[in-house]
Design a protein around this motif. Sequence first.
Motif, PDB file in Angstrom:
ATOM      1  N   LEU A 189      61.046 201.959  61.093  1.00 50.74           N
ATOM      2  CA  LEU A 189      61.918 203.035  60.514  1.00 50.74           C
ATOM      3  C   LEU A 189      62.197 204.113  61.203  1.00 50.74           C
ATOM      4  N   LEU A 190      61.123 204.538  62.187  1.00 50.31           N
ATOM      5  CA  LEU A 190      61.141 205.775  62.534  1.00 50.31           C
ATOM      6  C   LEU A 190      61.518 205.929  64.326  1.00 50.31           C
ATOM      7  N   ASP A 191      62.167 206.722  64.458  1.00 50.41           N
ATOM      8  CA  ASP A 191      62.861 206.792  66.004  1.00 50.41           C
ATOM      9  C   ASP A 191      61.602 206.810  67.090  1.00 50.41           C
ATOM     10  N   GLU A 192      60.529 207.436  66.688  1.00 45.63           N
ATOM     11  CA  GLU A 192      59.525 207.628  67.407  1.00 45.63           C
ATOM     12  C   GLU A 192      58.454 206.241  67.541  1.00 45.63           C
ATOM     13  N   GLY A 193      58.695 205.372  66.549  1.00 44.37           N
ATOM     14  CA  GLY A 193      57.999 204.008  66.162  1.00 44.37           C
ATOM     15  C   GLY A 193      56.491 203.879  65.988  1.00 44.37           C
ATOM     16  N   MET A 194      55.905 203.206  66.739  1.00 44.93           N
ATOM     17  CA  MET A 194      54.550 202.912  66.399  1.00 44.93           C
ATOM     18  C   MET A 194      53.690 204.204  67.074  1.00 44.93           C
ATOM     19  N   THR A 195      54.358 204.788  68.174  1.00 44.74           N
ATOM     20  CA  THR A 195      53.544 205.952  68.883  1.00 44.74           C
ATOM     21  C   THR A 195      53.396 206.940  67.726  1.00 44.74           C
ATOM     22  N   LEU A 196      54.419 207.308  66.832  1.00 42.56           N
ATOM     23  CA  LEU A 196      54.019 208.276  65.931  1.00 42.56           C
ATOM     24  C   LEU A 196      53.227 207.961  64.771  1.00 42.56           C
ATOM     25  N   VAL A 197      53.336 206.695  64.345  1.00 43.14           N
ATOM     26  CA  VAL A 197      52.371 206.131  63.208  1.00 43.14           C
ATOM     27  C   VAL A 197      50.828 206.206  63.730  1.00 43.14           C
ATOM     28  N   GLU A 198      50.768 205.882  65.028  1.00 39.76           N
ATOM     29  CA  GLU A 198      49.275 205.882  65.474  1.00 39.76           C
ATOM     30  C   GLU A 198      48.840 207.447  65.764  1.00 39.76           C
ATOM     31  N   GLN A 199      49.793 208.474  65.930  1.00 36.97           N
ATOM     32  CA  GLN A 199      49.373 209.650  66.134  1.00 36.97           C
ATOM     33  C   GLN A 199      49.063 210.322  64.671  1.00 36.97           C
ATOM     34  N   VAL A 200      49.659 210.006  63.752  1.00 42.86           N
ATOM     35  CA  VAL A 200      49.525 210.608  62.440  1.00 42.86           C
ATOM     36  C   VAL A 200      47.887 209.889  62.095  1.00 42.86           C
ATOM     37  N   ARG A 201      47.914 208.555  62.213  1.00 39.89           N
ATOM     38  CA  ARG A 201      46.601 207.908  61.659  1.00 39.89           C
ATOM     39  C   ARG A 201      45.607 208.320  62.497  1.00 39.89           C
ATOM     40  N   ALA A 202      45.648 208.705  63.719  1.00 40.57           N
ATOM     41  CA  ALA A 202      44.450 209.209  64.679  1.00 40.57           C
ATOM     42  C   ALA A 202      44.306 210.598  64.195  1.00 40.57           C
ATOM     43  N   ASP A 203      45.194 211.517  64.093  1.00 38.92           N
ATOM     44  CA  ASP A 203      44.963 213.061  64.144  1.00 38.92           C
ATOM     45  C   ASP A 203      46.271 213.575  63.374  1.00 38.92           C
ATOM     46  N   ASP A 209      55.484 192.752  62.900  1.00 39.28           N
ATOM     47  CA  ASP A 209      56.910 193.439  63.291  1.00 39.28           C
ATOM     48  C   ASP A 209      57.727 192.235  62.773  1.00 39.28           C
ATOM     49  N   GLU A 210      57.723 191.140  62.803  1.00 35.33           N
ATOM     50  CA  GLU A 210      58.616 190.197  62.136  1.00 35.33           C
ATOM     51  C   GLU A 210      58.512 190.493  60.561  1.00 35.33           C
ATOM     52  N   THR A 211      57.468 190.672  59.813  1.00 28.70           N
ATOM     53  CA  THR A 211      57.301 190.808  58.749  1.00 28.70           C
ATOM     54  C   THR A 211      58.294 192.220  58.454  1.00 28.70           C
ATOM     55  N   ALA A 212      58.171 193.161  59.158  1.00 24.81           N
ATOM     56  CA  ALA A 212      58.764 194.555  59.118  1.00 24.81           C
ATOM     57  C   ALA A 212      60.439 194.218  58.969  1.00 24.81           C
ATOM     58  N   ARG A 213      60.735 193.338  59.918  1.00 28.37           N
ATOM     59  CA  ARG A 213      62.261 192.893  59.900  1.00 28.37           C
ATOM     60  C   ARG A 213      62.763 192.483  58.828  1.00 28.37           C
ATOM     61  N   ARG A 214      61.862 191.516  58.209  1.00 28.66           N
ATOM     62  CA  ARG A 214      62.174 190.712  56.775  1.00 28.66           C
ATOM     63  C   ARG A 214      62.366 191.532  55.790  1.00 28.66           C
ATOM     64  N   VAL A 215      61.421 192.787  55.542  1.00 23.15           N
ATOM     65  CA  VAL A 215      61.122 193.563  54.450  1.00 23.15           C
ATOM     66  C   VAL A 215      62.337 194.538  54.598  1.00 23.15           C
ATOM     67  N   ILE A 216      62.509 194.979  55.942  1.00 25.47           N
ATOM     68  CA  ILE A 216      63.614 196.161  56.044  1.00 25.47           C
ATOM     69  C   ILE A 216      65.182 195.356  55.589  1.00 25.47           C
ATOM     70  N   SER A 217      65.098 194.035  55.804  1.00 24.82           N
ATOM     71  CA  SER A 217      66.425 193.381  55.590  1.00 24.82           C
ATOM     72  C   SER A 217      66.542 192.958  54.200  1.00 24.82           C
ATOM     73  N   VAL A 218      65.749 192.527  53.762  1.00 28.28           N
ATOM     74  CA  VAL A 218      65.843 191.564  52.162  1.00 28.28           C
ATOM     75  C   VAL A 218      64.990 192.418  51.120  1.00 28.28           C
ATOM     76  N   GLY A 219      63.913 193.407  51.318  1.00 28.11           N
ATOM     77  CA  GLY A 219      63.146 194.308  50.550  1.00 28.11           C
ATOM     78  C   GLY A 219      61.927 193.330  50.280  1.00 28.11           C
ATOM     79  N   TYR A 220      61.134 193.877  49.348  1.00 28.60           N
ATOM     80  CA  TYR A 220      59.949 193.478  48.985  1.00 28.60           C
ATOM     81  C   TYR A 220      59.850 192.096  48.071  1.00 28.60           C
TER      82      TYR A 220
END
Length: 182
Positions: A76-90, A167-178
């Motif tokens: 969902l983020l333009d910056e993708g996993m790079t941003l997620v990892e940055q947030v989680r690391a620091d 990644d596949e699960t993310a596509r499914r959740v974004i498409s059809v929800g939880y």
Amino acid sequence: MAHIDLGVDEKEFPGVRGPLKYRPVTGKPMLELAETLLRGPLSLPTADRELIAAYVSGRNECTYCCSAHSAFAAALLDEGMTLVEQVRADLDNAPVSAKLRALLHIAGAVQHSGRSVTPELVGAARAEGATDEEIHDTVLIAAAFCMVNRYVDGLGTFAPSDPEYYDETARRVISVGYRNTV
């Protein structure tokens, strides 16, 4: 292998999916809660809510939930996993808004203990523009993911190691929800 027989193939229903399928009477309301908290009509963007879930799950060392919600946030983020990892690391040096950083600090406090949320943390979030509703929702998302992380890990469920699964699960959740993931 899970600590109890969930009656499902753990590779087909890893992580929280196995226990949700095992006990639909509790699984259905948990899926509804996830749908509401992470995709429902709340004031925080969905990507930020998923990032809160990933951050708390990482702090709880829940491999399945951290991997899943990191993938969901990244999708969902333009910056993708790079941003997620940055947030989680620091978190303090990650390139996120000051408001989101303050809310993530609140989420981190909740992960430690609800009593670790101080007036100073709430005041810092308000000073960065967070509303009471956003503070409420952050606390609830963090608390809910502490519960889910402990549910998943307490039952010893299987967590795939292949990032493509998430990644596949993310596509499914974004498409059809939880609601439609079990």
